[in-house]
Write a protein that holds these residues in place. Structure first.
Motif, PDB file in Angstrom:
ATOM      1  N   LEU A   1       0.825  -1.162   0.169  1.00 29.90           N
ATOM      2  CA  LEU A   1      -0.093  -0.007  -0.042  1.00 29.90           C
ATOM      3  C   LEU A   1       0.955   1.341  -0.016  1.00 29.90           C
ATOM      4  O   LEU A   1       0.553   2.298  -0.827  1.00 29.90           O
ATOM      5  CB  LEU A   1      -0.956  -0.055   1.156  1.00 29.90           C
ATOM      6  N   ASP A   2       1.975   1.415   0.744  1.00 29.43           N
ATOM      7  CA  ASP A   2       2.686   2.462   0.902  1.00 29.43           C
ATOM      8  C   ASP A   2       3.343   2.460  -0.544  1.00 29.43           C
ATOM      9  O   ASP A   2       3.652   3.928  -0.865  1.00 29.43           O
ATOM     10  CB  ASP A   2       3.938   2.344   1.941  1.00 29.43           C
ATOM     11  N   ALA A   3       4.040   1.406  -1.176  1.00 27.62           N
ATOM     12  CA  ALA A   3       4.544   1.668  -2.293  1.00 27.62           C
ATOM     13  C   ALA A   3       3.690   2.213  -3.341  1.00 27.62           C
ATOM     14  O   ALA A   3       4.165   2.907  -4.289  1.00 27.62           O
ATOM     15  CB  ALA A   3       5.107   0.257  -2.780  1.00 27.62           C
ATOM     16  N   LEU A   4       2.421   1.836  -3.456  1.00 28.89           N
ATOM     17  CA  LEU A   4       1.519   2.052  -4.431  1.00 28.89           C
ATOM     18  C   LEU A   4       1.087   3.635  -4.301  1.00 28.89           C
ATOM     19  O   LEU A   4       1.151   4.415  -5.129  1.00 28.89           O
ATOM     20  CB  LEU A   4       0.390   1.034  -4.575  1.00 28.89           C
ATOM     21  N   ARG A   5       1.088   3.992  -3.179  1.00 31.77           N
ATOM     22  CA  ARG A   5       0.744   5.418  -2.789  1.00 31.77           C
ATOM     23  C   ARG A   5       1.975   6.274  -3.216  1.00 31.77           C
ATOM     24  O   ARG A   5       1.672   7.500  -3.723  1.00 31.77           O
ATOM     25  CB  ARG A   5       0.521   5.577  -1.336  1.00 31.77           C
ATOM     26  N   SER A   6       2.949   5.912  -2.838  1.00 32.26           N
ATOM     27  CA  SER A   6       4.132   6.720  -3.138  1.00 32.26           C
ATOM     28  C   SER A   6       4.577   6.903  -4.636  1.00 32.26           C
ATOM     29  O   SER A   6       5.001   7.692  -5.189  1.00 32.26           O
ATOM     30  CB  SER A   6       5.489   6.207  -2.351  1.00 32.26           C
ATOM     31  N   THR A   7       4.511   5.661  -5.541  1.00 29.62           N
ATOM     32  CA  THR A   7       4.683   5.553  -6.735  1.00 29.62           C
ATOM     33  C   THR A   7       3.360   6.157  -7.587  1.00 29.62           C
ATOM     34  O   THR A   7       3.747   6.946  -8.809  1.00 29.62           O
ATOM     35  CB  THR A   7       4.623   4.148  -7.249  1.00 29.62           C
ATOM     36  N   TYR A   8       2.150   6.309  -7.338  1.00 28.51           N
ATOM     37  CA  TYR A   8       1.038   6.800  -7.954  1.00 28.51           C
ATOM     38  C   TYR A   8       0.363   7.784  -7.180  1.00 28.51           C
ATOM     39  O   TYR A   8      -0.586   7.739  -6.680  1.00 28.51           O
ATOM     40  CB  TYR A   8       0.095   5.789  -8.214  1.00 28.51           C
ATOM     41  N   PRO A   9       1.181   9.131  -6.909  1.00 22.71           N
ATOM     42  CA  PRO A   9       0.389  10.124  -5.911  1.00 22.71           C
ATOM     43  C   PRO A   9      -0.871  10.463  -6.418  1.00 22.71           C
ATOM     44  O   PRO A   9      -1.775  11.314  -5.882  1.00 22.71           O
ATOM     45  CB  PRO A   9       1.532  11.275  -5.779  1.00 22.71           C
ATOM     46  N   ALA A  10      -1.052  10.562  -7.785  1.00 18.97           N
ATOM     47  CA  ALA A  10      -2.209  11.322  -8.592  1.00 18.97           C
ATOM     48  C   ALA A  10      -3.411  10.502  -8.063  1.00 18.97           C
ATOM     49  O   ALA A  10      -4.635  10.869  -8.328  1.00 18.97           O
ATOM     50  CB  ALA A  10      -2.243  11.316  -9.814  1.00 18.97           C
ATOM     51  N   TRP A  11      -3.367   9.123  -7.472  1.00 22.76           N
ATOM     52  CA  TRP A  11      -4.502   8.435  -7.299  1.00 22.76           C
ATOM     53  C   TRP A  11      -4.587   8.428  -5.568  1.00 22.76           C
ATOM     54  O   TRP A  11      -3.658   8.067  -4.959  1.00 22.76           O
ATOM     55  CB  TRP A  11      -4.283   6.818  -7.813  1.00 22.76           C
ATOM     56  N   GLU A  12      -5.623   8.091  -5.288  1.00 18.71           N
ATOM     57  CA  GLU A  12      -6.060   7.871  -3.694  1.00 18.71           C
ATOM     58  C   GLU A  12      -6.220   6.215  -3.737  1.00 18.71           C
ATOM     59  O   GLU A  12      -7.314   5.437  -4.341  1.00 18.71           O
ATOM     60  CB  GLU A  12      -7.303   8.436  -3.263  1.00 18.71           C
ATOM     61  N   ILE A  13      -5.384   5.495  -2.992  1.00 23.45           N
ATOM     62  CA  ILE A  13      -5.169   3.842  -3.135  1.00 23.45           C
ATOM     63  C   ILE A  13      -5.627   3.522  -1.911  1.00 23.45           C
ATOM     64  O   ILE A  13      -5.363   3.907  -0.855  1.00 23.45           O
ATOM     65  CB  ILE A  13      -3.910   3.564  -3.427  1.00 23.45           C
ATOM     66  N   HIS A  14      -6.632   2.344  -1.762  1.00 25.01           N
ATOM     67  CA  HIS A  14      -7.237   1.742  -0.579  1.00 25.01           C
ATOM     68  C   HIS A  14      -7.107   0.331  -0.880  1.00 25.01           C
ATOM     69  O   HIS A  14      -7.164  -0.243  -1.912  1.00 25.01           O
ATOM     70  CB  HIS A  14      -8.530   2.139  -0.316  1.00 25.01           C
ATOM     71  N   PHE A  15      -7.065  -0.320   0.378  1.00 26.59           N
ATOM     72  CA  PHE A  15      -7.165  -1.781   0.400  1.00 26.59           C
ATOM     73  C   PHE A  15      -8.281  -2.099   1.536  1.00 26.59           C
ATOM     74  O   PHE A  15      -8.320  -1.398   2.469  1.00 26.59           O
ATOM     75  CB  PHE A  15      -5.801  -2.286   1.172  1.00 26.59           C
ATOM     76  N   ARG A  16      -9.030  -3.123   1.312  1.00 25.49           N
ATOM     77  CA  ARG A  16      -9.880  -3.561   2.122  1.00 25.49           C
ATOM     78  C   ARG A  16     -10.336  -5.134   2.024  1.00 25.49           C
ATOM     79  O   ARG A  16     -10.035  -5.691   1.259  1.00 25.49           O
ATOM     80  CB  ARG A  16     -11.278  -2.771   1.982  1.00 25.49           C
ATOM     81  N   VAL A  17     -10.585  -5.542   3.187  1.00 25.30           N
ATOM     82  CA  VAL A  17     -10.995  -6.888   3.248  1.00 25.30           C
ATOM     83  C   VAL A  17     -12.661  -6.969   3.234  1.00 25.30           C
ATOM     84  O   VAL A  17     -13.263  -6.538   4.032  1.00 25.30           O
ATOM     85  CB  VAL A  17     -10.665  -7.710   4.547  1.00 25.30           C
ATOM     86  N   ASP A  18     -13.387  -7.363   2.318  1.00 22.66           N
ATOM     87  CA  ASP A  18     -14.753  -7.667   1.781  1.00 22.66           C
ATOM     88  C   ASP A  18     -15.243  -8.598   2.861  1.00 22.66           C
ATOM     89  O   ASP A  18     -16.217  -8.423   3.422  1.00 22.66           O
ATOM     90  CB  ASP A  18     -14.862  -7.835   0.513  1.00 22.66           C
ATOM     91  N   GLU A  19     -14.604  -9.686   2.803  1.00 21.05           N
ATOM     92  CA  GLU A  19     -15.171 -11.126   3.771  1.00 21.05           C
ATOM     93  C   GLU A  19     -13.785 -11.696   3.754  1.00 21.05           C
ATOM     94  O   GLU A  19     -12.982 -11.731   3.250  1.00 21.05           O
ATOM     95  CB  GLU A  19     -16.275 -11.497   3.168  1.00 21.05           C
ATOM     96  N   PRO A  20     -13.861 -12.645   4.834  1.00 21.71           N
ATOM     97  CA  PRO A  20     -12.715 -13.508   4.987  1.00 21.71           C
ATOM     98  C   PRO A  20     -12.200 -14.206   3.857  1.00 21.71           C
ATOM     99  O   PRO A  20     -12.930 -14.829   2.956  1.00 21.71           O
ATOM    100  CB  PRO A  20     -12.904 -14.554   6.058  1.00 21.71           C
TER     101      PRO A  20
END
Length: 100
Positions: free
Chosen positions: A25-44
């Motif tokens: 997540l940190d790598a994606l956010r620093s590489t692509y600052p023009a994008w708001e990047i999120h991760f979530r767990v929908d269900e197990p």
């Protein structure tokens, strides 16, 4: 154990996976600052990586293939899509620049 992502809202999977997820997540956010990047767990066992462009998409960019919101089941696939989207954004801006 469940942790919290860099945005303070998103739960991570098990502790062993959480460290890798946090780094991705940190790598994606620093590489692509023009994008708001999120991760979530929908269900197990089901995760979702999403990215939302921080600027409006013009009709020209849309016709070139730029999307305002993208999603992926994993960080590697999202990185690939973001790379392509960044290329499309760059090319779209280049098309609108006056010749020098």
């Amino acid at each position: 154990m469940t942790g919290i992502s860099g945005d303070g809202r998103t739960p991570f999977p098990a502790e062993g996976d959480g460290h890798l997820t946090s780094r991705q997540l940190d790598a994606l956010r620093s590489t692509y600052p023009a994008w708001e990047i999120h991760f979530r767990v929908d269900e197990p066992g089901t995760t979702r990586w999403t990215a939302v462009l921080r600027r409006p998409v013009t009709a020209k960019l849309w016709s070139d293939g730029v999307r305002e919101r993208i999603g992926s089941p994993d960080a590697v696939t999202l990185a690939s899509v973001l790379s392509r989207q960044s290329s499309l954004l760059h090319n779209g801006r280049a098309d609108t620049q006056p010749p020098t």
